[in-house]
Enzyme design. Structure first.
Site, PDB file in Angstrom:
ATOM      1  N   HIS A  17      63.945  40.381  32.935  1.00 19.86           N
ATOM      2  CA  HIS A  17      63.467  41.167  31.794  1.00 19.86           C
ATOM      3  C   HIS A  17      62.056  40.781  31.375  1.00 19.86           C
ATOM      4  O   HIS A  17      61.692  40.893  30.205  1.00 19.86           O
ATOM      5  CB  HIS A  17      64.439  41.024  30.618  1.00 19.86           C
ATOM      6  N   HIS A  78      77.544  33.101  36.597  1.00 19.49           N
ATOM      7  CA  HIS A  78      76.119  33.414  36.646  1.00 19.49           C
ATOM      8  C   HIS A  78      75.326  32.133  36.920  1.00 19.49           C
ATOM      9  O   HIS A  78      75.884  31.050  37.023  1.00 19.49           O
ATOM     10  CB  HIS A  78      75.644  34.029  35.322  1.00 19.49           C
ATOM     11  N   ASP A 344      77.432  46.933  36.402  1.00 20.16           N
ATOM     12  CA  ASP A 344      77.932  47.682  37.550  1.00 20.16           C
ATOM     13  C   ASP A 344      79.322  47.177  37.894  1.00 20.16           C
ATOM     14  O   ASP A 344      79.508  45.970  38.092  1.00 20.16           O
ATOM     15  CB  ASP A 344      77.025  47.474  38.762  1.00 20.16           C
TER      16      ASP A 344
END
Length: 398
Positions: A17, A78, A344
């Site tokens: 980001h 993650h 997703d």
């Protein structure tokens, strides 16, 4: 490290980001190409100059506020925790360098790699791969096609062989005849007919329903992508540590969410005795040697043998799901993490062009290495007094 390749080198930059992500591509042979992304250097009047190519893709749809929970929690599965452990600091939002957005530098729509590449500018690795692939196609006629071969427990039927008995001598072929035919004939046009990128109507529909079930349950599911590379010259690969399949594995396992890699008959080949698995040689129509079955997947001793190269990559179920998950904060305090943002349910269909791009980068880098080796060898006197089986005739290149 953020650089891949020895002669054809790709360096990516940017976090998930930040203001932009991109790549520096060095060692690219000059060529006339179109400008479909923000080109910072390396081209002039639509022609690549042979100097480093700078590519920039702006993160127009940044949503760092969707990731404020990472201030307290390392998200399960993650890289938040491991990045913090390695560098002592991490990006404040998203997955940073571990995010799939990093792959734009390797798969942005620099050239029309395929019709849907433009829609994958955020998560794909199209830029460097597209440059490499176009050169390979023009110079060598090399074709690269990837497709989805499984989602969850739903597999292409071509991967299934008849059940074998307990006795190894009764084992079936490592891979079915249907699969071998698919590898030789599959095209991108066939793959792109299906939103799942699985070129089998019934299986594709089952995969679609499985992905929908995962989405409805606020969950996710993984799968596999199979890739074939055709018309690769023999002789590529640098034993022993840079064998061709080792470079392929290195490249493929650098793609976010990958968990497995196999080449040729892969794990199935471990169930077949050598008498059925060995690749017998035959003379091909072009006069060169080829193999009958190609269980080796186009590589023997770490060096390409001229047959089709095929391999499969496993992608885990996406770690970000919308369900609340019991976990711990950075200080060890138990809690529950409820993820926000865009998720997703399955990344496998979107990974297809990423796999193709990384394959193109590997092949081009290995071709340039082998061409430099042959160019250097051709400057030496012709070897004499050795049996023909020991010396290959001189040639201008691969």
């Amino acid at each position: 490290m953020s650089t891949y390749g020895k002669i054809f080198r790709v360096t990516t930059y940017g976090e998930s980001h930040c203001a932009s992500v991109g790549a520096i591509i060095d060692g690219c042979p000059p060529r006339d190409e179109k400008d479909l992304v923000h080109l910072q250097s390396g081209t002039e009047r639509g022609v690549t100059l042979g100097t480093p190519i700078g590519l920039l893709v702006k993160n127009e749809d940044q949503r760092p506020h969707d990731y404020s929970e990472t201030d307290l929690y390392p998200r399960p599965s993650h890289a938040d925790y491991t990045y913090l452990e390695k560098y002592g600091i991490k990006a404040s939002s998203g997955g940073g360098r571990s995010s799939a957005r990093e792959t734009i530098g390797l798969l942005g729509s620099f050239f029309p790699l395929r019709s849907y590449a433009l829609r994958l500018s955020k998560p794909g690795r199209v830029a460097a791969g597209a440059i490499a692939e176009k050169y390979l196609k023009l110079a060598y006629g090399i074709e690269i096609v990837a497709f989805v071969s499984s989602v969850g427990k739903i597999h292409l039927p071509s991967f299934v062989t008849s059940p074998s008995g307990e006795d190894d001598d009764e084992a079936q072929d490592a891979l079915s005849e249907e699969f071998r035919h698919l590898i030789k004939t599959i095209t991108r046009e066939e793959v792109d007919k299906f939103s799942t990128r699985c070129p089998h109507p019934e299986t594709s529909e089952r995969m679609t329903q499985r992905i929908i079930r995962a989405k409805d349950a606020q969950d996710s599911i993984g799968g596999t992508v199979t890739c074939v590379i055709r018309n690769v010259p023999s002789g590529l690969g640098e034993p022993v540590f840079d064998k061709f399949e080792a470079r392929l594995a290195h490249a493929m396992l650098s793609i976010p969410a990958t968990k497995a890699f196999e080449i040729g008959s892969g794990f199935k080949g471990t169930e077949v005795p050598g008498s059925k698995h060995n690749d017998a040689f035959v003379r091909r129509a072009d006069g060169k040697l080829g193999t009958v079955t190609n269980w080796s997947g186009g590589i023997q001793g770490g060096i390409t043998n001229g047959e089709d190269i095929y391999f499969r990559i496993g992608f885990k179920s996406p770690a970000t799901i919308s369900q609340g998950q019991k976990t711990a904060q950075y200080d060890g305090t138990p809690g529950e993490l409820a993820a926000r943002g865009r998720h997703d349910p399955c990344v496998v269909p979107r990974a297809v062009p990423i796999v193709e791009a990384m394959a193109a980068i590997v092949v081009l880098d290995q071709l340039l290495i082998q061409n430099s080796r042959k160019t250097a060898a051709n400057l030496l006197p012709v070897l004499t007094g050795l049996p023909p089986s020991m010396v290959q005739p001189k040639s201008p290149g691969v």
